[in-house]
Structure formats: C-alpha cells, structure tokens
Scaffold this motif. Sequence first.
Motif, PDB file in Angstrom:
ATOM      1  N   GLU A  80      -9.077  -1.928  -5.086  1.00  0.00           N
ATOM      2  CA  GLU A  80      -8.683  -2.895  -4.058  1.00  0.00           C
ATOM      3  C   GLU A  80      -9.240  -4.291  -4.355  1.00  0.00           C
ATOM      4  O   GLU A  80      -8.577  -5.299  -4.060  1.00  0.00           O
ATOM      5  CB  GLU A  80      -9.172  -2.433  -2.682  1.00  0.00           C
ATOM      6  CG  GLU A  80      -8.428  -1.233  -2.125  1.00  0.00           C
ATOM      7  CD  GLU A  80      -8.995   0.095  -2.607  1.00  0.00           C
ATOM      8  OE1 GLU A  80      -8.577   1.137  -2.087  1.00  0.00           O
ATOM      9  OE2 GLU A  80      -9.868   0.084  -3.507  1.00  0.00           O
ATOM     10  N   LEU A  87      -7.176  -7.755  -4.907  1.00  0.00           N
ATOM     11  CA  LEU A  87      -7.456  -9.008  -4.210  1.00  0.00           C
ATOM     12  C   LEU A  87      -7.666 -10.145  -5.202  1.00  0.00           C
ATOM     13  O   LEU A  87      -7.177 -11.265  -4.988  1.00  0.00           O
ATOM     14  CB  LEU A  87      -8.695  -8.853  -3.325  1.00  0.00           C
ATOM     15  CG  LEU A  87      -8.540  -7.970  -2.089  1.00  0.00           C
ATOM     16  CD1 LEU A  87      -9.888  -7.782  -1.403  1.00  0.00           C
ATOM     17  CD2 LEU A  87      -7.530  -8.564  -1.105  1.00  0.00           C
ATOM     18  N   LEU A 102     -15.060  -2.784   1.587  1.00  0.00           N
ATOM     19  CA  LEU A 102     -13.839  -2.388   2.284  1.00  0.00           C
ATOM     20  C   LEU A 102     -14.113  -2.025   3.741  1.00  0.00           C
ATOM     21  O   LEU A 102     -13.236  -2.159   4.592  1.00  0.00           O
ATOM     22  CB  LEU A 102     -13.167  -1.220   1.565  1.00  0.00           C
ATOM     23  CG  LEU A 102     -12.773  -1.492   0.108  1.00  0.00           C
ATOM     24  CD1 LEU A 102     -12.105  -0.266  -0.504  1.00  0.00           C
ATOM     25  CD2 LEU A 102     -11.858  -2.702   0.005  1.00  0.00           C
ATOM     26  N   SER A 129      -8.478  -2.673   6.365  1.00  0.00           N
ATOM     27  CA  SER A 129      -7.072  -3.066   6.287  1.00  0.00           C
ATOM     28  C   SER A 129      -6.442  -2.993   7.668  1.00  0.00           C
ATOM     29  O   SER A 129      -6.683  -2.044   8.422  1.00  0.00           O
ATOM     30  CB  SER A 129      -6.325  -2.157   5.310  1.00  0.00           C
ATOM     31  OG  SER A 129      -6.270  -0.834   5.798  1.00  0.00           O
ATOM     32  N   SER A 130      -5.648  -3.993   7.993  1.00  0.00           N
ATOM     33  CA  SER A 130      -5.051  -4.027   9.335  1.00  0.00           C
ATOM     34  C   SER A 130      -3.797  -4.882   9.339  1.00  0.00           C
ATOM     35  O   SER A 130      -3.834  -6.045   8.909  1.00  0.00           O
ATOM     36  CB  SER A 130      -6.052  -4.590  10.343  1.00  0.00           C
ATOM     37  OG  SER A 130      -5.442  -4.797  11.597  1.00  0.00           O
ATOM     38  N   SER A 188      -8.218  -8.642   5.140  1.00  0.00           N
ATOM     39  CA  SER A 188      -7.835  -7.422   5.870  1.00  0.00           C
ATOM     40  C   SER A 188      -6.331  -7.182   5.808  1.00  0.00           C
ATOM     41  O   SER A 188      -5.881  -6.054   5.565  1.00  0.00           O
ATOM     42  CB  SER A 188      -8.287  -7.510   7.328  1.00  0.00           C
ATOM     43  OG  SER A 188      -9.694  -7.467   7.424  1.00  0.00           O
ATOM     44  N   PHE A 189      -5.541  -8.234   6.005  1.00  0.00           N
ATOM     45  CA  PHE A 189      -4.086  -8.076   5.970  1.00  0.00           C
ATOM     46  C   PHE A 189      -3.607  -7.769   4.550  1.00  0.00           C
ATOM     47  O   PHE A 189      -2.703  -6.947   4.354  1.00  0.00           O
ATOM     48  CB  PHE A 189      -3.412  -9.339   6.495  1.00  0.00           C
ATOM     49  CG  PHE A 189      -1.905  -9.219   6.561  1.00  0.00           C
ATOM     50  CD1 PHE A 189      -1.302  -8.333   7.438  1.00  0.00           C
ATOM     51  CD2 PHE A 189      -1.106  -9.991   5.738  1.00  0.00           C
ATOM     52  CE1 PHE A 189       0.085  -8.207   7.488  1.00  0.00           C
ATOM     53  CE2 PHE A 189       0.277  -9.880   5.778  1.00  0.00           C
ATOM     54  CZ  PHE A 189       0.870  -8.992   6.662  1.00  0.00           C
ATOM     55  N   SER A 190      -4.223  -8.389   3.557  1.00  0.00           N
ATOM     56  CA  SER A 190      -3.850  -8.136   2.164  1.00  0.00           C
ATOM     57  C   SER A 190      -4.136  -6.691   1.771  1.00  0.00           C
ATOM     58  O   SER A 190      -3.358  -6.072   1.034  1.00  0.00           O
ATOM     59  CB  SER A 190      -4.603  -9.090   1.227  1.00  0.00           C
ATOM     60  OG  SER A 190      -4.291 -10.438   1.525  1.00  0.00           O
ATOM     61  N   LEU A 191      -5.237  -6.143   2.260  1.00  0.00           N
ATOM     62  CA  LEU A 191      -5.565  -4.745   1.977  1.00  0.00           C
ATOM     63  C   LEU A 191      -4.572  -3.792   2.644  1.00  0.00           C
ATOM     64  O   LEU A 191      -4.280  -2.719   2.105  1.00  0.00           O
ATOM     65  CB  LEU A 191      -6.999  -4.434   2.425  1.00  0.00           C
ATOM     66  CG  LEU A 191      -8.096  -5.099   1.588  1.00  0.00           C
ATOM     67  CD1 LEU A 191      -9.460  -4.899   2.227  1.00  0.00           C
ATOM     68  CD2 LEU A 191      -8.100  -4.557   0.162  1.00  0.00           C
ATOM     69  N   TYR A 192      -4.051  -4.186   3.790  1.00  0.00           N
ATOM     70  CA  TYR A 192      -2.994  -3.387   4.426  1.00  0.00           C
ATOM     71  C   TYR A 192      -1.748  -3.379   3.546  1.00  0.00           C
ATOM     72  O   TYR A 192      -1.126  -2.334   3.342  1.00  0.00           O
ATOM     73  CB  TYR A 192      -2.670  -3.952   5.805  1.00  0.00           C
ATOM     74  CG  TYR A 192      -1.429  -3.345   6.413  1.00  0.00           C
ATOM     75  CD1 TYR A 192      -1.471  -2.111   7.067  1.00  0.00           C
ATOM     76  CD2 TYR A 192      -0.197  -3.998   6.312  1.00  0.00           C
ATOM     77  CE1 TYR A 192      -0.324  -1.543   7.609  1.00  0.00           C
ATOM     78  CE2 TYR A 192       0.950  -3.438   6.850  1.00  0.00           C
ATOM     79  CZ  TYR A 192       0.884  -2.208   7.486  1.00  0.00           C
ATOM     80  OH  TYR A 192       2.028  -1.646   8.004  1.00  0.00           O
ATOM     81  N   TYR A 209      -1.612  -3.776   0.358  1.00  0.00           N
ATOM     82  CA  TYR A 209      -1.899  -3.017  -0.865  1.00  0.00           C
ATOM     83  C   TYR A 209      -1.536  -1.547  -0.705  1.00  0.00           C
ATOM     84  O   TYR A 209      -1.001  -0.927  -1.623  1.00  0.00           O
ATOM     85  CB  TYR A 209      -3.375  -3.161  -1.224  1.00  0.00           C
ATOM     86  CG  TYR A 209      -3.798  -2.317  -2.413  1.00  0.00           C
ATOM     87  CD1 TYR A 209      -3.445  -2.679  -3.712  1.00  0.00           C
ATOM     88  CD2 TYR A 209      -4.550  -1.150  -2.236  1.00  0.00           C
ATOM     89  CE1 TYR A 209      -3.828  -1.917  -4.794  1.00  0.00           C
ATOM     90  CE2 TYR A 209      -4.936  -0.380  -3.320  1.00  0.00           C
ATOM     91  CZ  TYR A 209      -4.572  -0.770  -4.598  1.00  0.00           C
ATOM     92  OH  TYR A 209      -4.946   0.005  -5.667  1.00  0.00           O
ATOM     93  N   LYS A 210      -1.813  -0.991   0.466  1.00  0.00           N
ATOM     94  CA  LYS A 210      -1.541   0.429   0.714  1.00  0.00           C
ATOM     95  C   LYS A 210      -0.048   0.759   0.610  1.00  0.00           C
ATOM     96  O   LYS A 210       0.321   1.903   0.356  1.00  0.00           O
ATOM     97  CB  LYS A 210      -2.049   0.839   2.097  1.00  0.00           C
ATOM     98  CG  LYS A 210      -3.562   0.864   2.226  1.00  0.00           C
ATOM     99  CD  LYS A 210      -3.957   1.325   3.623  1.00  0.00           C
ATOM    100  CE  LYS A 210      -5.455   1.451   3.771  1.00  0.00           C
ATOM    101  NZ  LYS A 210      -5.846   1.908   5.135  1.00  0.00           N
TER     102      LYS A 210
END
Length: 309
Positions: free
Chosen positions: A7, A11, A181, A186-187, A220-224, A226-227
Amino acid sequence: MRNRIQELDYLKCLFIILMVIFHLSYIGGKYPYVKSIVYTFHMPAFLLISGYLINVHKKPKVFLKAMAWIFIPYAIMEISYACMSTLFPVWDGIKEISASVLFSKVLLDPIGPYWYLHTFILCGTTHYFVHTYFRATPFIRLLVTGGLLLLFSYVFHLLTFANAFYFMAGTAIHLGKRSFLSCFPSSFLAIIPLIFLCSQPENLNRGTLGGILITGLVISFSLYIYKHLPHTVKQASLFIGKNTLPILLFSPVFTALSKLFLPFFSFDPTGICFLCTATATTLYGSILIAFCLDKAHLSPFFFGKKMLI
C-alpha cells in the motif's frame, strides 16, 4: 531488510505521478486551482511515508553510506538542473553560473523537485543522530529533533518547517509502534470532508490544520481506491512506487522536453491527451535511464548499488 508494504508503494506511485503532472507547466497553468490542491498534500504525504520508513537502527557507517548515495545523485542532478535553468525558462532558475551559486543550491537552497531529497537528507540525518546518541524517551527525542529542525528552518533557512513536520509525523507513528495503515484507515467517506476542505482556498496550505487534514484524508481515500483496483493496475503502480527515486531525479529532463511536442496536441483544449502522453513518457523515460545505467554498469558510481531497477 523490511518486508515492503504494498500500500505504501502504491501511495508513492500516486504521489510521484501527481508530482510529474503538475511539473508540466502547461497543465499547472491550465488548472491552477487543482494544482494548489495537489501541492497541499502530494509531497507532504511523501515525507510522511519517508519518515515512517526511515531505519534508525543501522550502524552509523551504514546509515551515513546510505545517505551519501542519496546525496551524490541529488547533487549531480541539482547542479545539472541549475545549469540548465540558465538556458531554459524555469520559474525558480538562476541567472548565472558560479561555484558559489551551485554550492549554495546544493547545500542550502535547492531548486526544482530536488528540494525533497535535500529535506529528506537533513531530516533523516538529524532524526538518526538524535535517536542514536540522545538517551531519552521517544517523545523527548522527537521534541529534540523538532527543536533542531525548527532551528534549521527559521534561523539557518535550510528547509521549510511545514515539510519537516510531515517527516516528523511519520517518525512519530513509527516510534509509537503504530502501523501506518491503522493511522490512515481506508475509507470512501473520506471524500466528503475532503471535498469540503478543498473547496475553501484558505485550507490549501500544507502548513495549516486544513492542509494536514487534507493530506490525511487523501491517504485514506487513496487506500480505499487501492482495494478496488484491477490486479494489473496494482502491479504497475507497485513497480512505479518501488522506483520513485529515478523518477524524481530524471523527470525534469522529460518534463522540459515535453514542451517540444505540445503543439501536436493543440486539437485537445482540455490538455488531457498531452497530460497522459507527457506523464507516461516521463515515468518510463526516467526508469529507462536508470535501466541503462544498470546495464552500462554505472549504477554503482551513481546510486551506490549494482542494480537500481
């Protein structure tokens, strides 16, 4: 060697791409408000990740050697960029070349995208020596590091403290034995306050509370996102994320050359076709240079590694 956190590579990929895009002067001029938003978070987030990942448990000789092999390509490219700025229009370019001017740009006041490496070396080295030689609790060490960086910022003007703050925040997460993380879960819902904050121009400053919140919400939004990326896109992003150093070093070559083929995209008033072409050329052209250095057996002299790619 630490196991890589995918992750974080993702990023790093995202933020280095945004750096390339908005170093294209045509795009920055066409979308100035978007540029202001991106400049609020992309390099602060990079510094946050860098602070989290820096390894202060190395022996001094090993750590200083690693820093030296960041400084050497930084110094070479900073000098090259400064010299080129006398020939090509660069907003922060120099008027004339002299040994004192080049010395100042390398050690005190870098121009171009290389300020990040200058800040990283200064913050990382300060953090390392405080952590290694100052006997105190992690919190006190962090305060001492912050005090020194404040001194470097406001007395010696070696860096911007707002940038140092993000690096220190990353080190604080690591020293607190927290997962990166877990600090930025993520959100999808992060997009709601993010839009609101970005709609207020006064928040578009990395040194304000609004800028700090924007940076965290973007992560946080970028990690969402990614999923939910397709596997092939994830793999491509991880490759780019692992190779951000050559992109940072060599991208100015390609962002400058991209101006030559701008007239071919006059049919597209949005600039999106130019953006996609110039960004892809810059990313993979930079990696190609590093690959050629590897194949020519020059990487040990430039990066201190047998193979970079």
